[in-house]
Enzyme design. Structure first.
Site, PDB file in Angstrom:
ATOM      1  N   ASP A  73     -31.131  36.063  50.069  1.00  0.00           N
ATOM      2  CA  ASP A  73     -30.069  35.316  49.411  1.00  0.00           C
ATOM      3  C   ASP A  73     -29.003  34.835  50.390  1.00  0.00           C
ATOM      4  O   ASP A  73     -28.147  35.598  50.819  1.00  0.00           O
ATOM      5  CB  ASP A  73     -29.425  36.192  48.329  1.00  0.00           C
ATOM      6  CG  ASP A  73     -28.425  35.412  47.509  1.00  0.00           C
ATOM      7  OD1 ASP A  73     -28.452  34.172  47.561  1.00  0.00           O
ATOM      8  OD2 ASP A  73     -27.614  36.051  46.808  1.00  0.00           O
ATOM      9  N   ASP A 272     -28.487  27.760  49.107  1.00  0.00           N
ATOM     10  CA  ASP A 272     -28.523  29.063  48.459  1.00  0.00           C
ATOM     11  C   ASP A 272     -29.975  29.440  48.174  1.00  0.00           C
ATOM     12  O   ASP A 272     -30.545  29.031  47.172  1.00  0.00           O
ATOM     13  CB  ASP A 272     -27.697  29.017  47.173  1.00  0.00           C
ATOM     14  CG  ASP A 272     -27.713  30.349  46.445  1.00  0.00           C
ATOM     15  OD1 ASP A 272     -28.293  31.316  46.985  1.00  0.00           O
ATOM     16  OD2 ASP A 272     -27.156  30.421  45.346  1.00  0.00           O
TER      17      ASP A 272
END
Ligand SMILES: *[C@@H]1O[C@H](CO)[C@@H](O)[C@H](O)[C@H]1NC(C)=O
Ligand SMILES: *[C@@H]1O[C@H](CO)[C@@H](O)[C@H](O)[C@H]1NC(C)=O
Ligand SMILES: *[C@@H]1O[C@H](CO)[C@@H](O)[C@H](O)[C@H]1NC(C)=O
Length: 299
Positions: A73, A272
């Site tokens: 992430d 992201d």
């Protein structure tokens, strides 16, 4: 799991796909390259964006080291593992829950605890509580732990880095979450000082450079450090400041469909890797749906 921090809908989450450049992770250091004090850590990615819908890296953590599958992430800063501290609400995960020992608990006064939230008040001085909420309303609650991560570097050495992460003993699943999770936790690689990338840089192990590549056949690799970054066939853009949050961003993006601009004003784009979906605000969403509808009805 959609693992970005909460971001307003005006953001477009962009997954950068560098294809199909895939050096073998265990390749020896380039001969003749000047020695440098930091190296590159390379990890295989397992899974695929499509059709599986998720992918992970395996990290070896603890003493003795045990393997854990982690979601990658770039949209958040604190890594965590499902943790038996004891566990209050954990998901079923591929490996046994991480079991902390008392001496690994990071105290409230530690600088990485303070960096989580500057005005943090700890209920107990011996520990640093955290809570994270993600875009899909999933949450993780726990305490900060420091333990060894075993990393294989491209200069052929193996290092044990004492890194700080969350021992998550209470996870609530979000809208699309399943009680059976595909990973044991999250590898957070954002720009904040508690992110694993920042800690490795702080400890002089790897540089603040992150690469995230997918193969068209599924799998791929992730690397920290700069000595395998290709010198050609890469387009560089400066990193922009984002108006919300601490994301990696190449700046504004314009929407095209079928090579035509959709006429929506440029939007801030963030990198992201933890979000499953690309999010649009209402106007670009409508423009995209109309363009797709039009294309479809003209067949
Ligand atoms: C490899 O890099 C690490 C971390 O930067 C360093 O500590 C180690 O001494 C290097 N090993 C070799 C064999 O150069
Ligand atoms: C990490 O490994 C080193 C070297 O093996 C050891 O001395 C140290 O105690 C370990 N740290 C933790 C937090 O377990
Ligand atoms: C590991 O790092 C934490 C946080 O910086 C520190 O409190 C702890 O003493 C370190 N552990 C070892 C064994 O070096």
């Amino acid at each position: 799991m959609a693992a970005a921090r909460w971001s307003p809908a005006a953001f477009l989450a962009l997954l950068l796909l560098l294809l199909p450049f895939a050096p073998s992770p265990a390749r020896a250091a380039t001969p003749g390259k000047s020695p440098s004090s930091s190296s590159t850590a390379v990890f295989q990615l397992q899974g695929a964006v499509y059709p599986i819908g998720h992918y992970h890296v395996t990290m070896n953590i603890g003493d003795p080291a045990k393997p854990y599958f982690l979601d990658v992430d770039t949209g958040s800063d604190l890594s965590w593992l499902q943790c038996d501290a004891p566990c209050q609400s954990c998901n079923k995960v591929p490996h046994p829950w991480y079991k902390p020992t008392k001496n690994k608990i990071v105290p409230c006064a530690a600088s990485l605890c303070t960096s989580l939230s500057p005005n943090k008040k700890c209920a107990v001085p011996q520990q640093c509580d955290y809570q994270i909420k993600y875009t899909d309303k999933a949450t993780s609650l726990g305490v900060l732990i420091a333990d060894n991560f075993t990393l294989s570097l491209r200069n052929s050495s193996t290092v044990r880095a004492n890194l700080t992460f969350g021992c998550g003993y209470d996870q609530q699943v979000g809208k699309n979450g399943a009680v059976q999770a595909a990973t044991d936790g999250l590898l957070a690689l954002g720009k904040g000082s508690v992110s694993l990338l920042s800690q490795l840089k702080q400890q002089g192990i790897t540089k603040n450079v992150l690469g995230h590549c997918f193969s068209t056949n599924g799998g791929g690799f992730l690397f920290f450090g700069d000595d395998i970054v290709p010198t050609s066939r890469v387009t560089w853009v400066p990193m922009a400041r984002t108006t919300y949050g601490n994301y990696y961003s190449p700046g504004s993006g314009t929407l095209y469909f079928d090579r035509r601009s959709l006429g929506v004003k440029p939007m801030e784009v963030v990198f992201d890797s933890g979000s499953t979906y690309t999010y649009f605000a209402a106007q670009p969403y409508q423009a995209t749906v109309s363009a797709v509808d039009f294309k479809h009805s003209s067949f």
